[in-house]
Scaffold this motif. Structure first.
Motif, PDB file in Angstrom:
ATOM      1  N   GLU A   1       0.829  -1.211   0.000  1.00 20.33           N
ATOM      2  CA  GLU A   1       0.000   0.000   0.000  1.00 20.33           C
ATOM      3  C   GLU A   1       0.859   1.255   0.000  1.00 20.33           C
ATOM      4  O   GLU A   1       1.973   1.270   0.525  1.00 20.33           O
ATOM      5  N   LYS A   2       0.334   2.307  -0.568  1.00 13.67           N
ATOM      6  CA  LYS A   2       1.041   3.579  -0.631  1.00 13.67           C
ATOM      7  C   LYS A   2       1.108   4.195   0.765  1.00 13.67           C
ATOM      8  O   LYS A   2       0.072   4.411   1.408  1.00 13.67           O
ATOM      9  N   PRO A   3       2.309   4.506   1.241  1.00 17.65           N
ATOM     10  CA  PRO A   3       2.434   5.141   2.554  1.00 17.65           C
ATOM     11  C   PRO A   3       1.836   6.555   2.550  1.00 17.65           C
ATOM     12  O   PRO A   3       1.931   7.280   1.548  1.00 17.65           O
ATOM     13  N   GLU A   4       1.226   6.948   3.656  1.00 13.97           N
ATOM     14  CA  GLU A   4       0.608   8.273   3.757  1.00 13.97           C
ATOM     15  C   GLU A   4       1.636   9.382   3.528  1.00 13.97           C
ATOM     16  O   GLU A   4       1.346  10.376   2.864  1.00 13.97           O
ATOM     17  N   LYS A   5       2.837   9.205   4.062  1.00 15.13           N
ATOM     18  CA  LYS A   5       3.880  10.217   3.868  1.00 15.13           C
ATOM     19  C   LYS A   5       4.254  10.360   2.393  1.00 15.13           C
ATOM     20  O   LYS A   5       4.648  11.429   1.953  1.00 15.13           O
TER      21      LYS A   5
ATOM     22  N   THR B   1       2.143  10.146  -0.098  1.00 12.75           N
ATOM     23  CA  THR B   1       1.096  10.983  -0.681  1.00 12.75           C
ATOM     24  C   THR B   1       1.379  12.452  -0.404  1.00 12.75           C
ATOM     25  O   THR B   1       1.257  13.305  -1.293  1.00 12.75           O
ATOM     26  N   GLU B   2       1.794  12.750   0.817  1.00 15.16           N
ATOM     27  CA  GLU B   2       2.117  14.135   1.191  1.00 15.16           C
ATOM     28  C   GLU B   2       3.298  14.667   0.363  1.00 15.16           C
ATOM     29  O   GLU B   2       3.256  15.786  -0.134  1.00 15.16           O
TER      30      GLU B   2
END
Length: 160
Positions: free
Chosen positions: A144-148, A150-151
């Protein structure tokens, strides 16, 4: 025998993933971006992103899966000898190869955010293709794509 004046090219480093940054990107022992395949076969997010970005921006000339075309080289082969720094230099500044029978021009992508914001991802994907660790076609699964991530992506693209 003297080697003065001879420039020795640096070979690409071992692609084994040994460290991960706080965004979730994988790097080799030298600090170059690389791919990571989990024990369940899932590809790391950034290499998967590289697959997507490669096929959005690069495959028109270089062919699907880095296999090359009649007018652009197979990048899966090029990454067997190109270092990360050489790859970045070519993508950012472009390249022109002229012979008596043909002219190949790689345009500069240094101002293209759709390439530059994902340059490490594209490199990691092609690195996996160069070792045939990443098969042709869409990877079957990915982390999964890490939230950081995306930022960081939004910041790079100027969306924040």
């Amino acid at each position: 025998m003297s080697s003065a004046g001879v420039a020795w090219a640096e070979a690409p480093s071992d692609p084994a993933a040994v460290k991960q940054d706080d965004l979730g990107k994988w790097f080799d022992a030298k600090g170059d971006p690389t791919y990571k395949i989990e024990s369940d076969g899932k590809l790391d997010w950034f290499s998967y992103s590289g697959f997507r970005r490669y096929h959005s921006e690069c495959h028109v000339c270089h062919g699907p899966d880095g296999e090359g075309s009649s007018y652009a080289p197979a990048l899966k082969n090029s990454l067997k000898t190109l270092t990360y720094a050489e790859f970045v230099g070519i993508v950012v500044g472009g390249r022109r190869n002229v012979t008596s029978s043909q002219e190949n021009v790689m345009p500069a992508f240094g101002d293209n955010k759709n390439v530059m914001c994902y340059l490490d991802d594209i490199y990691a994907y092609l690195r996996g293709r160069s070792t045939e660790s990443i098969a042709r076609g869409r990877p079957a699964g990915h982390v999964e794509k890490p939230e950081k991530a995306t930022e960081a992506e939004k910041a790079c693209l100027g969306l924040q």
